[in-house]
Scaffold this motif. Structure first.
Motif, PDB file in Angstrom:
ATOM      1  N   LYS A  93     -75.962 -65.402 -26.100  1.00 13.50           N
ATOM      2  CA  LYS A  93     -75.935 -64.966 -27.503  1.00 13.50           C
ATOM      3  C   LYS A  93     -77.276 -65.288 -28.153  1.00 13.50           C
ATOM      4  O   LYS A  93     -77.901 -66.303 -27.838  1.00 13.50           O
ATOM      5  CB  LYS A  93     -74.815 -65.695 -28.255  1.00 13.50           C
ATOM      6  CG  LYS A  93     -73.435 -65.393 -27.681  1.00 13.50           C
ATOM      7  CD  LYS A  93     -72.715 -64.369 -28.508  1.00 13.50           C
ATOM      8  CE  LYS A  93     -71.314 -64.196 -27.932  1.00 13.50           C
ATOM      9  NZ  LYS A  93     -70.588 -63.092 -28.503  1.00 13.50           N
ATOM     10  N   ASN A  94     -77.678 -64.415 -29.087  1.00 12.20           N
ATOM     11  CA  ASN A  94     -79.007 -64.525 -29.712  1.00 12.20           C
ATOM     12  C   ASN A  94     -80.070 -64.760 -28.631  1.00 12.20           C
ATOM     13  O   ASN A  94     -80.861 -65.680 -28.695  1.00 12.20           O
ATOM     14  CB  ASN A  94     -79.044 -65.613 -30.779  1.00 12.20           C
ATOM     15  CG  ASN A  94     -80.286 -65.465 -31.657  1.00 12.20           C
ATOM     16  OD1 ASN A  94     -80.940 -64.412 -31.655  1.00 12.20           O
ATOM     17  ND2 ASN A  94     -80.630 -66.506 -32.380  1.00 12.20           N
ATOM     18  N   GLY A  95     -80.048 -63.872 -27.663  1.00 10.17           N
ATOM     19  CA  GLY A  95     -80.877 -64.045 -26.482  1.00 10.17           C
ATOM     20  C   GLY A  95     -82.275 -63.470 -26.616  1.00 10.17           C
ATOM     21  O   GLY A  95     -82.589 -62.742 -27.560  1.00 10.17           O
TER      22      GLY A  95
ATOM     23  N   ALA B 159     -88.993 -65.244 -18.121  1.00  8.39           N
ATOM     24  CA  ALA B 159     -88.149 -66.235 -18.814  1.00  8.39           C
ATOM     25  C   ALA B 159     -86.968 -65.535 -19.468  1.00  8.39           C
ATOM     26  O   ALA B 159     -87.086 -64.423 -19.970  1.00  8.39           O
ATOM     27  CB  ALA B 159     -88.963 -66.983 -19.866  1.00  8.39           C
ATOM     28  N   VAL B 160     -85.837 -66.234 -19.450  1.00  9.06           N
ATOM     29  CA  VAL B 160     -84.596 -65.725 -20.036  1.00  9.06           C
ATOM     30  C   VAL B 160     -83.939 -66.894 -20.763  1.00  9.06           C
ATOM     31  O   VAL B 160     -83.869 -67.999 -20.222  1.00  9.06           O
ATOM     32  CB  VAL B 160     -83.645 -65.207 -18.922  1.00  9.06           C
ATOM     33  CG1 VAL B 160     -82.291 -64.846 -19.480  1.00  9.06           C
ATOM     34  CG2 VAL B 160     -84.253 -64.012 -18.187  1.00  9.06           C
ATOM     35  N   GLY B 161     -83.483 -66.684 -21.990  1.00 12.39           N
ATOM     36  CA  GLY B 161     -82.823 -67.781 -22.707  1.00 12.39           C
ATOM     37  C   GLY B 161     -82.443 -67.345 -24.112  1.00 12.39           C
ATOM     38  O   GLY B 161     -82.360 -66.148 -24.389  1.00 12.39           O
ATOM     39  N   THR B 162     -82.229 -68.323 -24.993  1.00 10.14           N
ATOM     40  CA  THR B 162     -81.985 -67.956 -26.385  1.00 10.14           C
ATOM     41  C   THR B 162     -83.327 -67.662 -27.046  1.00 10.14           C
ATOM     42  O   THR B 162     -84.396 -68.064 -26.545  1.00 10.14           O
ATOM     43  CB  THR B 162     -81.301 -69.097 -27.160  1.00 10.14           C
ATOM     44  OG1 THR B 162     -82.209 -70.207 -27.197  1.00 10.14           O
ATOM     45  CG2 THR B 162     -79.996 -69.537 -26.503  1.00 10.14           C
ATOM     46  N   THR B 163     -83.269 -66.970 -28.173  1.00  5.91           N
ATOM     47  CA  THR B 163     -84.505 -66.645 -28.887  1.00  5.91           C
ATOM     48  C   THR B 163     -85.250 -67.934 -29.254  1.00  5.91           C
ATOM     49  O   THR B 163     -86.472 -68.022 -29.062  1.00  5.91           O
ATOM     50  CB  THR B 163     -84.171 -65.810 -30.146  1.00  5.91           C
ATOM     51  OG1 THR B 163     -83.574 -64.585 -29.706  1.00  5.91           O
ATOM     52  CG2 THR B 163     -85.411 -65.500 -30.966  1.00  5.91           C
TER      53      THR B 163
END
Ligand code: ZN
Length: 424
Positions: free
Chosen positions: A38-40, A51-55
Motif C-alpha cells: 500500500k502507498n507503494g 527498489a520496491v517498497g513504500t513511497t
C-alpha cells in the motif's frame, strides 16, 4: 541500507501489485495473493527494477537522477503478459462472425472452405511487409492496453515458405516494437487444402522439412499443435512434438477444446510449458496437468465468440492445484487485444477472483512462456515492465468493463505509453 541509484521512480501507488513470491508458478490459494504494498513505490535503473517498497521508504533510499512519476493513488502493477496469441495474420473475417450469429458452427464454416482456411489464403497472398504492417497495428493496441510481452504463433502459412515467412515477420516485429515477442511454430494449426485427406503426409512435411529449417534459422522457441478431432490426432501431435523436442523447442498445445481427445494428458507426458483451451479436459487430464505442474492457459474469448455456454472449468483447475494462466488467444476468429477484457470474462464467466485473474495474466503467464525469471512480477532484478492503471485498487480493474484503464506503460525502463498515448 545503502542508497540506490535510479533514473526512474514511480511513487504514490494506492496498491503496488508486486506479485512477488516463491520462484514457482502460483497454484491454489497462492493465486489469490498479489503481495500488494500500500502507498507503494518502485524505482528502476536502465532496464531493471532496483527498489520496491513504500513511497516513504523509497524516497529515503533512492538517489533519483531522472524522472519521477506520481501514480496519484492508482494501481501500479507489472505489464500484462499475453502468453497465447495468433498475432500475425492477414485480412479479417467479420463475414464469418455474421455467419456464426446465424447459427453456423466453427466446423461447418471450416468445411465450407471458410474459417481458418480463408485466413491461410490471405496470409499466403500477403508479403512479409504487409503482414508486419497489419500485425503492428495490433501490437500498438496491445501496448496501449498494458501488454508488454506476448507469445506469437505461425500457423496461417502451412507451407515451408509461408510458415518461415510468418516466423520472420514475428522476428521483425520483435526487433521493431517495444513488446517482446516469444515465437511459436504452429505449422500443425490446420491441414492445408492441398493435403486434404492426407494428414499424415502433411505431418511428414512438418517433421521432415518445416521443423528442421525453422530451427536451423532459430526462428521459434516453442512448438504448438492444434490437437483436435478431425484435425491432428494425439498420435500425429506426439510425432510432431517428439521431433520438435529433439530440435530443442519447448512445447505448447491446443488441447481438448471441442472434444476431449487426451491433449491434457499428452501435454503432461511431454512436459509442456502450457496446455491451452481445455474446455473438455478429462478428470485424468486435469490430474496429469496438476501432477506435472503444466500451466492451463485459458482463453475465455474463444467460447465467448463461439457463443458457447460452457467455459474452461477454472475453479476446478485452481482447486486441483493446476497453475492457471490467461491469454487473449488473439486471432481472426476472436479478435481481441485487451487483457483487461479477458480479466472481466475470466471473472464473470469462469468465476475467477480479480486477484486470481491478475496472477494468471502476469506471473503465471510469464511461467507458461518460460520468462518468469525476467518478467511477470515487480521484484528487484527483474525487467522494468510496469503499468499504471486508472484504478483505485486491483478489484476495480475487471469490474470497470470495456474502457481502457491503462494510462502509463514502461517497457524495459522506458516510458512507451503516457496519458494513453503511444510514445514510440
Ligand atoms: Zn490459439
Amino acid at each position: 541500507m545503502e542508497p540506490v541509484d535510479a533514473d526512474l521512480i514511480i511513487i504514490n501507488a494506492s496498491e503496488l501489485v508486486t506479485l512477488s513470491g516463491e520462484n514457482i508458478p502460483r497454484i491454489g490459494s497462492q493465486m489469490q495473493n498479489l503481495c500488494i504494498i500500500k502507498n507503494g513505490a518502485i524505482a528502476c535503473y536502465k532496464d531493471t527494477i532496483v527498489a520496491v517498497g513504500t513511497t516513504d521508504e523509497l524516497l529515503e533510499l533512492v538517489n533519483i537522477q531522472g524522472m519521477t512519476i506520481d501514480a496519484k493513488n492508482n494501481v501500479v502493477m507489472p505489464g500484462f503478459v499475453d502468453p497465447h496469441t495468433h498475432l500475425v495474420f492477414a485480412g479479417s473475417r467479420e463475414n464469418e462472425f455474421a455467419m456464426k450469429l446465424q447459427g453456423k458452427t466453427y466446423l461447418e464454416i471450416l468445411e465450407a472452405g471458410g474459417g481458418i482456411l480463408s485466413t491461410v489464403r490471405a496470409t499466403r497472398d500477403a508479403t512479409i511487409e504487409e503482414l508486419t504492417a497489419q500485425s503492428k497495428i495490433r501490437l500498438n493496441s496491445m501496448l496501449l492496453h498494458g501488454t508488454t510481452t506476448a507469445e506469437a504463433k505461425s500457423g496461417y502459412g502451412l507451407t515451408v515458405f509461408d510458415e518461415i515467412k510468418m516466423l520472420e515477420a514475428i522476428s521483425l516485429l520483435d526487433k521493431e516494437h517495444p513488446i517482446d515477442l516469444i515465437p511459436t511454430f504452429l505449422g500443425a494449426h490446420a491441414v492445408p487444402p492441398e493435403y486434404d485427406g492426407k494428414t499424415d503426409e502433411y505431418v511428414d512435411l512438418i517433421v521432415d522439412e518445416m521443423l528442421p529449417e525453422l530451427t536451423q534459422k532459430q526462428l521459434a522457441e516453442f512448438c504448438d499443435v492444434f490437437a483436435e478431432e478431425g484435425i491432428f490426432s494425439i498420435e500425429q501431435s506426439r510425432r510432431i512434438f517428439i521431433q520438435a523436442k529433439k530440435l530443442g523447442l519447448k512445447i505448447h498445445i491446443h488441447a481438448d477444446e471441442i472434444v476431449c481427445l487426451g491433449g491434457a494428458e499428452l501435454a503432461a507426458e511431454l512436459g509442456a510449458h502450457a496446455a491451452g483451451h481445455l474446455l473438455q479436459a478429462s478428470e485424468t487430464g486435469m490430474d496429469a496437468l496438476a501432477n506435472q505442474k503444466v500451466i492451463a492457459a485459458l482463453f475465455p474469448s474463444t467460447p465467448f465468440f463461439l457463443m458457447l455456454s460452457n467455459y474452461a472449468n477454472a475453479r476446478e483447475m485452481i482447486q486441483r492445484g493446476i497453475p492457471v494462466a490467461l491469454a487473449t488467444d488473439l486471432n481472426p476468429n476472436a479478435w481481441i487485444e485487451s487483457i483487461q477484457v479477458i480479466l472481466t470474462l475470466a471473472c464473470v464467466q469462469m468465476r475467477m477472483t480479480p486477484a486470481e485473474a491478475i496472477t494468471a495474466a502476469t506471473i503465471n503467464a510469464a511461467y507458461s512462456i518460460d520468462r518468469a525469471k525476467q518478467i511477470g512480477s515487480l521484484d528487484v532484478g527483474k525487467k522494468a515492465d510496469i503499468q499504471i492503471l486508472d484504478a483505485p485498487n486491483h478489484e476495480y480493474i475487471p469490474y470497470h468493463f470495456g474502457s481502457n484503464l491503462v494510462q502509463t506503460v514502461i517497457k524495459h525502463g522506458k516510458l512507451v505509453v503516457l496519458d494513453q498515448q503511444l510514445l514510440i
